[in-house]
Design a protein around this motif. Structure first.
Motif, PDB file in Angstrom:
ATOM      1  N   LYS A  81       0.834  -1.210   0.000  1.00 29.64           N
ATOM      2  CA  LYS A  81       0.000   0.000   0.000  1.00 29.64           C
ATOM      3  C   LYS A  81       0.866   1.256   0.000  1.00 29.64           C
ATOM      4  CE  LYS A  81      -3.357   0.231   2.929  1.00 29.64           C
ATOM      5  NZ  LYS A  81      -4.046   0.095   4.239  1.00 29.64           N
ATOM      6  N   SER A  82       1.934   1.232   0.788  1.00 35.70           N
ATOM      7  CA  SER A  82       2.838   2.378   0.846  1.00 35.70           C
ATOM      8  C   SER A  82       3.502   2.606  -0.508  1.00 35.70           C
ATOM      9  CB  SER A  82       3.900   2.137   1.923  1.00 35.70           C
ATOM     10  OG  SER A  82       4.854   3.171   1.945  1.00 35.70           O
ATOM     11  N   ARG A  83       3.942   1.522  -1.132  1.00 31.92           N
ATOM     12  CA  ARG A  83       4.580   1.627  -2.452  1.00 31.92           C
ATOM     13  C   ARG A  83       3.573   2.115  -3.496  1.00 31.92           C
ATOM     14  NH1 ARG A  83       8.513  -1.202  -5.588  1.00 31.92           N
ATOM     15  NH2 ARG A  83       8.452  -0.214  -7.642  1.00 31.92           N
ATOM     16  N   HIS A  84       2.363   1.596  -3.431  1.00 32.47           N
ATOM     17  CA  HIS A  84       1.314   1.980  -4.379  1.00 32.47           C
ATOM     18  C   HIS A  84       0.986   3.462  -4.254  1.00 32.47           C
ATOM     19  CE1 HIS A  84      -3.054   1.890  -5.793  1.00 32.47           C
ATOM     20  NE2 HIS A  84      -2.351   1.534  -6.845  1.00 32.47           N
ATOM     21  N   PHE A  85       0.879   3.936  -3.029  1.00 35.48           N
ATOM     22  CA  PHE A  85       0.569   5.352  -2.799  1.00 35.48           C
ATOM     23  C   PHE A  85       1.705   6.241  -3.296  1.00 35.48           C
ATOM     24  CE2 PHE A  85       0.729   9.192  -0.194  1.00 35.48           C
ATOM     25  CZ  PHE A  85      -0.545   9.695  -0.403  1.00 35.48           C
ATOM     26  N   LYS A  86       2.946   5.817  -3.026  1.00 34.16           N
ATOM     27  CA  LYS A  86       4.104   6.611  -3.437  1.00 34.16           C
ATOM     28  C   LYS A  86       4.181   6.738  -4.949  1.00 34.16           C
ATOM     29  CE  LYS A  86       9.135   6.862  -2.857  1.00 34.16           C
ATOM     30  NZ  LYS A  86      10.328   6.191  -2.265  1.00 34.16           N
ATOM     31  N   GLU A  87       3.883   5.655  -5.660  1.00 38.49           N
ATOM     32  CA  GLU A  87       3.975   5.680  -7.118  1.00 38.49           C
ATOM     33  C   GLU A  87       2.829   6.444  -7.759  1.00 38.49           C
ATOM     34  OE1 GLU A  87       4.663   2.113  -9.201  1.00 38.49           O
ATOM     35  OE2 GLU A  87       6.570   1.695  -8.206  1.00 38.49           O
ATOM     36  N   ASN A  88       1.732   6.613  -7.015  1.00 38.02           N
ATOM     37  CA  ASN A  88       0.551   7.242  -7.602  1.00 38.02           C
ATOM     38  C   ASN A  88       0.190   8.562  -6.928  1.00 38.02           C
ATOM     39  OD1 ASN A  88      -0.844   5.091  -9.562  1.00 38.02           O
ATOM     40  ND2 ASN A  88       0.058   4.006  -7.827  1.00 38.02           N
ATOM     41  N   ASN A  89       1.139   9.150  -6.204  1.00 32.99           N
ATOM     42  CA  ASN A  89       0.795  10.350  -5.437  1.00 32.99           C
ATOM     43  C   ASN A  89       0.466  11.553  -6.308  1.00 32.99           C
ATOM     44  OD1 ASN A  89       3.357  10.831  -6.361  1.00 32.99           O
ATOM     45  ND2 ASN A  89       4.248  11.318  -4.353  1.00 32.99           N
TER      46      ASN A  89
END
Length: 359
Positions: A81-89
């Motif tokens: 989730k953290s990686r997903h949020f970072k890539e889509n911020n």
């Protein structure tokens, strides 16, 4: 008569002798690798692994009854989730849902597993039970983004047949495990380990999507060390001695002991690495060993006895019959009290941590 590990899961239920209450030794090692898992997911995982990326799929192969599996799964989800949020911020986030496949033997206590999982109001994933041996395919091709297994692959699909054959040069006479004292026995176990590890990696190589990650945690021997030299090997040999004492007392028979050998093999680190490289289904992103976090502590006899009982009860009961387990582990506790383990002098297994990426 060879002994198959898939018939004998960890102790079921939630009583004082169950695996769910006696797996803290494994939990400590798994928790110690949590930060490594997080870093590898952040650095190595490609979030564009498939065209249908609204659902992220995780599998724990050899999940047992919990609670360790739930801790691992949640840690993976939090990191993804953290990686997903970072890539889509800078973009609108596509909702990401999680599906988790809990795999273990068909005889695993899945009832306890699902009774003790986090309540649905707190759970961030849809859970599925997948019964079957992980030494074969248990999931569809290209369906898993992250696979995990911990403290499982030292359990073979079966004990080599020759080690239970009194006419064979590989007969494991006087021992109930592969402690590396008998050369022909060790050779037979190594052949079975190679076959099983190859099957495990082949199956995961089909189930994981290209670029998917597989994390493996367990224990192995340092290169040049034999199992009989370790405190864990000493405990297992002592259990064998207890069984022989029970045979002399008429509680069991020497005939049953002669054809009993645990389907367990601890490879040396270089053996394990060599098999992964030879298989070729994955690239090795990380492979290292470390001391177990409890290594510096003198574990109590009660802790040792309870831990070993939790993963040996079903296999002992199946072979030697009901009513043997209590007597066996009472005798083990007494022997360990009479002959305490010298943890400083004894050699030790090491914890390995592996991250593989599907080619």
């Amino acid at each position: 008569m060879s002994t198959s590990s898939h018939l004998y899961p960890m102790s079921s239920g939630d009583d004082q002798h169950s695996y769910i209450h006696n797996s803290s030794y494994q939990k400590v090692a798994i928790s110690g690798a949590e930060e490594k898992t997080r870093r590898c997911i952040l650095e190595k995982l490609d979030l564009q692994l498939s065209s249908d990326f609204s659902t992220f799929r995780i599998a724990d192969f050899g999940c047992s009854t919990g609670p360790n599996t739930f801790h691992v799964v949640q840690s993976i989800i939090d990191t993804v989730k953290s990686r997903h949020f970072k890539e889509n911020n800078e973009h609108s986030l596509v909702p990401l849902e999680f599906q988790v496949f809990f795999n273990d033997h068909t005889t695993n206590d899945f009832n306890t597993l699902f009774k003790t999982q986090p309540p649905s109001s707190e759970r961030e994933y849809f859970s599925v039970g997948v019964p079957g041996s992980f030494y074969g395919r248990v999931l569809p091709r290209n369906s898993i983004h992250i696979g995990h297994t911990s403290y499982t692959t030292h359990w073979l699909s079966k004990a080599p047949e020759h080690v239970c054959d009194k006419k064979s040069i590989a007969w494991n006479k006087n021992y109930i495990q592969c402690n590396n004292l008998l050369e022909e026995v060790t050779k037979a176990y190594k052949v079975q380990f190679i076959e099983d590890m190859d099957a495990f990696l082949d199956a995961r190589g089909e189930e994981l999507v290209p670029g998917g990650l597989m994390t493996i945690i367990g224990e192995c021997l340092p290169d040049g060390v034999s199992l009989y030299e370790t405190w864990q090997g000493f405990v297992m040999d002592t259990i064998g001695d207890c069984l022989m004492d029970m045979a002399k007392s008429g509680i069991t028979s020497e005939e049953k002991i002669d054809v009993f050998s645990l389907p367990v093999y601890f490879p040396q680190f270089s053996e394990l690495k060599g098999e992964i490289e030879r298989n070729g289904s994955f690239t090795i992103e990380l492979m290292e060993t470390t001391s177990h976090p409890l290594e510096g502590m003198a574990l109590t006899n009660e802790f040792i006895t309870s831990t070993f009982r939790a993963f040996l009860t079903t296999i002992i009961e199946k072979h030697f019959g009901d009513g043997v387990v209590d007597e066996l582990f009472d005798r083990l506790a007494k022997k360990l009290y009479k002959h305490p383990i010298d943890f400083e002098m004894r050699k030790k297994l090491v914890v390995y941590y592996i991250v593989l990426k599907r080619k």
